[in-house]
Design an enzyme around this catalytic site. Structure first.
Site, short mmCIF file in Angstrom:
data_model
loop_
_atom_site.label_atom_id
_atom_site.label_comp_id
_atom_site.label_asym_id
_atom_site.label_seq_id
_atom_site.Cartn_x
_atom_site.Cartn_y
_atom_site.Cartn_z
N TYR A 131 7.72 -9.16 13.42
CA TYR A 131 8.60 -10.32 13.44
C TYR A 131 8.87 -10.82 14.86
O TYR A 131 9.63 -11.77 15.05
CB TYR A 131 9.94 -9.97 12.77
CG TYR A 131 9.85 -9.85 11.26
CD1 TYR A 131 8.76 -9.27 10.65
CD2 TYR A 131 10.88 -10.31 10.45
CE1 TYR A 131 8.68 -9.13 9.29
CE2 TYR A 131 10.81 -10.18 9.07
CZ TYR A 131 9.70 -9.60 8.50
OH TYR A 131 9.63 -9.47 7.14
N LYS A 182 3.63 4.25 8.55
CA LYS A 182 2.28 4.41 8.00
C LYS A 182 1.41 5.01 9.11
O LYS A 182 0.47 4.39 9.61
CB LYS A 182 1.74 3.06 7.53
CG LYS A 182 0.43 3.14 6.75
CD LYS A 182 0.57 3.81 5.40
CE LYS A 182 -0.75 3.74 4.63
NZ LYS A 182 -0.70 4.55 3.40
N ASP A 215 4.08 3.54 1.53
CA ASP A 215 3.69 3.38 0.13
C ASP A 215 4.33 4.47 -0.74
O ASP A 215 4.76 4.19 -1.87
CB ASP A 215 2.17 3.37 -0.03
CG ASP A 215 1.46 4.44 0.79
OD1 ASP A 215 2.09 5.04 1.66
OD2 ASP A 215 0.25 4.66 0.55
N ASP A 243 14.59 -4.67 -0.31
CA ASP A 243 14.63 -5.43 -1.56
C ASP A 243 14.37 -4.52 -2.76
O ASP A 243 14.95 -4.71 -3.84
CB ASP A 243 13.61 -6.56 -1.53
CG ASP A 243 14.12 -7.78 -0.75
OD1 ASP A 243 15.21 -7.68 -0.15
OD2 ASP A 243 13.44 -8.81 -0.74
#
Length: 343
Positions: A131, A182, A215, A243
Site C-alpha cells: 500500500y 508467507k 493461507d 474482513d
C-alpha cells in the site's frame, strides 16, 4: 478537553457518525468536535480531496472520527488514496487495529462457536507493504502493458508494529501473538518479518508465539477462530484477514477499526469498516454499532478506559437484546446506545 475532528464522509457515514457522536457526548461531556467536509461531495464540488490546509488543521486534533469514504461516482482510488491513505501516511498511523469479538445475541456463520469464544485483535501494519504506492506501468492500454506494485518493508516499520502487538498481548488474558506472512514464497520480506518477530519475542518470554502462512491463517479463521488472540501481519494480508475475522463474528457491519499513531505525535483515526453503503444512505437502515465501537477504541487510545468500557458494555447490551428481529432505525439504535452508556 479532547479535540476531535469529525469526517462524516460519504453515504451512510453521516448517519452512523451522528449516533457515534451521541454516545461520545454521553460518556465524555465537553468534547470539542469540529466537522470537516471531506469526501465525494467536496471532490465533485471543488476537485479537491484533502487540501494541505485542511491536513494542517486536522493535525491539531487529538483524534479523527470518520464515518465512511467511497462513492461510485468517483473514480476508484481517488478518495481511498487521496484521503484515507494520505491521512494514514501523513499522520504515521502505522498500526491498523481491528478487534473481532463474537458478541452475545450475535449470530455468526459458525454455528458451533458460542459467544465469548472468539475475541481476537489484528494488528496490521499500516504504512508500508504493497500500500506504500511504489510501482508503475508501461505501455498502458496496449497489448504490451506492464504493471508493477512493489511491497516496501523496513526493519524500522516492521519492528515497531510487532512491538505494538506484543505490548497489546501483554495487556490481554491469553498473552499470545501469531505472526502471519508467507515466508516460503515471499522470502525477502518474509525473512525480515520472521527475524524481527523472533528478536522481539525473545524479549517477551511471558508471551506465547506462533507463526502461520497467510493461507493457513485464512483457513483457520473460518474453522478455528478461537485459537487466535493477537495477530500481527503486513498491510495487504491484514486487510484481507480482518474482513474474514469480521465475517465470522457477525459481519463487517459490526467491525470497528483504529488507524493508530501509538506515540500520539499525530492524531489517530477511528472508523467503522463497513463502507459507505450508498444503496441504503438516507433511509435510516444503517446499524451504527461499528461506529460506536470505534468510539470505544478512540476513548481507550485517548486514555479514558472506563468511558471506553461503558461504550463497549452499551454495545454488548444492545446486541444481546436483539432477539425479535428488527432493531429499529439508525437513530433509535443510537438513542438506546447513548442512554445505556450514560447510565
Amino acid at each position: 478537553m479532547a479535540r476531535i475532528a469529525v469526517v462524516a464522509g460519504d453515504g451512510i457515514g453521516s448517519e452512523v457518525v451522528a449516533q457515534a457522536r451521541k454516545v461520545l457526548d454521553a460518556v465524555l461531556p465537553g468534547v470539542e468536535a469540529t466537522e470537516y467536509d471531506l469526501g465525494a461531495a467536496r471532490y465533485h464540488r471543488t476537485g479537491e480531496v484533502l487540501p494541505d490546509s485542511v491536513l494542517a488543521e486536522l493535525a491539531g486534533h487529538d483524534a479523527i472520527l470518520l464515518g465512511a469514504v467511497g462513492d461510485p461516482t468517483v473514480p476508484p482510488g481517488v478518495l481511498e488514496r487521496g484521503l484515507l491513505l494520505r491521512l494514514r501516511f501523513a499522520f504515521d498511523q502505522y498500526v491498523n487495529l481491528r478487534p473481532s469479538r463474537l458478541w452475545p445475541g450475535t449470530a455468526g456463520p459458525l454455528g458451533e462457536v458460542k459467544p465469548g469464544e472468539i475475541d481476537l485483535v489484528v494488528v496490521r501494519e499500516g504504512t508500508e507493504g504493497l500500500y506504500a504506492g511504489a510501482g508503475g506501468s508501461l505501455h498502458r492500454d496496449t497489448p504490451a502493458e506492464v504493471a508493477t506494485e512493489e511491497s516496501l518493508n523496513t526493519r524500522h516499520g516492521v519492528e515497531r508494529v510487532i512491538r505494538d502487538a506484543f505490548a497489546r498481548a501483554r495487556r490481554r488474558e491469553r498473552r499470545k501473538v501469531t505472526l502471519v506472512h508467507k515466508t516460503n514464497v515471499l522470502t525477502h520480506a518474509g525473512s525480515l518479518w520472521a527475524r524481527t518477530f523472533a528478536a522481539v519475542a525473545a524479549e517477551h518470554p511471558d508471551v506465547e508465539t506462533e507463526y502461520q502462512h497467510v493461507d493457513a491463517a485464512a483457513m483457520f479463521l473460518v474453522t478455528q477462530p478461537q485459537r487466535y488472540d493477537v495477530v500481527v501481519t503486513d498491510n495487504l494480508f491484514g486487510d484481507i484477514l480482518t474482513d474474514i475475522a469480521a465475517a465470522v463474528t457477525g459481519g463487517i457491519g459490526l467491525a470497528a477499526s483504529g488507524c493508530i499513531n501509538p506515540e500520539r505525535a499525530y492524531p489517530s483515526m477511528f472508523e467503522p469498516v463497513h463502507g459507505s453503503a450508498p444503496d441504503i444512505a438516507g433511509k435510516g437502515l444503517a446499524d451504527p454499532v461499528a461506529a460506536v465501537l470505534s468510539v470505544s477504541l478512540l476513548l481507550d487510545h485517548l486514555g479514558h478506559p472506563e468511558a471506553a468500557e461503558r461504550v463497549t458494555a452499551a454495545v454488548a447490551a444492545e446486541l444481546a437484546s436483539r432477539t425479535s428481529g428488527a432493531a429499529g432505525s439508525t437513530a433509535e439504535i443510537g438513542d438506546r446506545l447513548a442512554a445505556h452508556a450514560a447510565s
